[in-house]
Design a protein around this motif. Structure first.
Motif, PDB file in Angstrom:
ATOM      1  N   CYS A  75       6.783  -3.446  -5.359  1.00  0.00           N
ATOM      2  CA  CYS A  75       6.913  -1.918  -5.701  1.00  0.00           C
ATOM      3  C   CYS A  75       6.744  -1.160  -4.314  1.00  0.00           C
ATOM      4  O   CYS A  75       5.764  -1.238  -3.706  1.00  0.00           O
ATOM      5  CB  CYS A  75       5.828  -1.600  -6.713  1.00  0.00           C
ATOM      6  SG  CYS A  75       5.834   0.383  -6.959  1.00  0.00           S
ATOM      7  N   ALA A  77       6.391   1.878  -4.137  1.00  0.00           N
ATOM      8  CA  ALA A  77       5.300   3.048  -4.061  1.00  0.00           C
ATOM      9  C   ALA A  77       3.862   2.545  -3.826  1.00  0.00           C
ATOM     10  O   ALA A  77       3.006   3.093  -3.436  1.00  0.00           O
ATOM     11  CB  ALA A  77       5.382   3.611  -5.465  1.00  0.00           C
ATOM     12  N   CYS A  78       3.430   1.322  -4.610  1.00  0.00           N
ATOM     13  CA  CYS A  78       2.286   0.827  -4.641  1.00  0.00           C
ATOM     14  C   CYS A  78       1.801  -0.636  -4.014  1.00  0.00           C
ATOM     15  O   CYS A  78       0.883  -0.962  -3.947  1.00  0.00           O
ATOM     16  CB  CYS A  78       1.499   0.987  -6.181  1.00  0.00           C
ATOM     17  SG  CYS A  78       2.101  -0.289  -7.239  1.00  0.00           S
ATOM     18  N   CYS A 124       7.111   0.180 -12.900  1.00  0.00           N
ATOM     19  CA  CYS A 124       5.800  -0.406 -12.356  1.00  0.00           C
ATOM     20  C   CYS A 124       4.657  -0.257 -13.268  1.00  0.00           C
ATOM     21  O   CYS A 124       4.251   0.774 -13.438  1.00  0.00           O
ATOM     22  CB  CYS A 124       5.620   0.071 -11.053  1.00  0.00           C
ATOM     23  SG  CYS A 124       4.153  -0.513 -10.320  1.00  0.00           S
ATOM     24  N   CYS A 127       1.488   1.783 -11.240  1.00  0.00           N
ATOM     25  CA  CYS A 127       1.636   2.871 -10.509  1.00  0.00           C
ATOM     26  C   CYS A 127       2.597   4.178 -11.425  1.00  0.00           C
ATOM     27  O   CYS A 127       2.744   5.094 -11.310  1.00  0.00           O
ATOM     28  CB  CYS A 127       2.088   3.216  -9.176  1.00  0.00           C
ATOM     29  SG  CYS A 127       3.996   2.845  -8.942  1.00  0.00           S
TER      30      CYS A 127
END
Ligand code: FE
Length: 158
Positions: A75, A77-78, A124, A127
Motif C-alpha cells: 500500500c 499509504a501505509c 487496504c 488504512c
C-alpha cells in the motif's frame, strides 16, 4: 394483545439491530487513521486523489501497468503488503491486475454504487485507502481481476 405487542417489539429490535450492524461494517475502524490534512502531507496529489478521494488514474498511464519485476506490491499509504507479483497478469485493461491479494485479510471489498454502476471496491484493510475494484472476469485459479491503480501501490523487490 400483549403478546402481539411483544412480537412487534422483538421484530423491531432485530430490524434496527441488523441495520446498526451494517452501518458499523461500512464504518470500519482502521488500524491506521489520519486526518485529511495529514494524508495530504504524506501523499502526492495524485496518490491522495486515488487513495483518499477514490479517484482513478488514466488507463495505460500507471507506473506498474507493464511492470514485470518479482516482489511484493504494498500500500502506497501505509506500507501493508497487498499483492505478490506472482499473481499479476496482463489484463489489457490499462491498469495493473492481479488474480488474488497476498492473503484474504490484506484487502477489504465494499459495494461501490458511484458512477451509475454497482462495483466492488477494493481498499487496504489497514488504512482504508482506495486501491481499485475487483471484477469477475479474471483468469484461473480465482476467476477474479483485482484492477488496481498504480499510484496506490509501492513495490518491494524480491
Ligand atoms: Fe494502506
Amino acid at each position: 394483545m400483549k403478546s402481539k405487542f411483544l412480537i412487534f417489539a422483538l421484530i423491531s429490535f432485530v430490524a434496527v439491530g441488523s441495520t446498526f450492524c451494517q452501518d458499523k461494517a461500512n464504518n470500519k475502524k482502521y488500524e491506521i487513521t489520519k486526518s485529511e490534512s495529514e494524508w495530504k502531507q504524506i501523499l502526492s496529489p495524485e496518490a491522495y486523489n486515488v487513495l483518499r478521494e477514490k479517484g482513478t488514474e488514466y488507463a495505460f498511464t500507471g507506473k506498474f501497468n507493464h511492470f514485470k519485476e518479482k516482489g511484493i506490491f504494498v500500500c502506497a499509504a501505509c506500507g501493508k503488503e497487498l499483492f505478490d507479483s506472482k499473481t499479476k497478469y496482463d489484463s489489457k485493461s490499462g491498469w495493473p491486475s492481479f488474480y488474488q491479494p497476498i492473503d484474504k485479510a490484506a484487502v477489504d471489498v465494499e459495494v461501490d454504487k458511484s458512477a451509475g454502476m454497482v462495483r466492488e471496491e477494493v481498499v487496504c484493510s489497514r488504512c482504508g485507502g482506495h486501491l481499485g475494484h475487483v471484477f469477475s472476469d479474471g483468469p484461473k485459479p480465482t476467476g477474479l481481476r483485482y484492477c488496481i491503480n498504480s499510484v496506490s501501490l509501492d513495490f518491494k523487490k524480491e
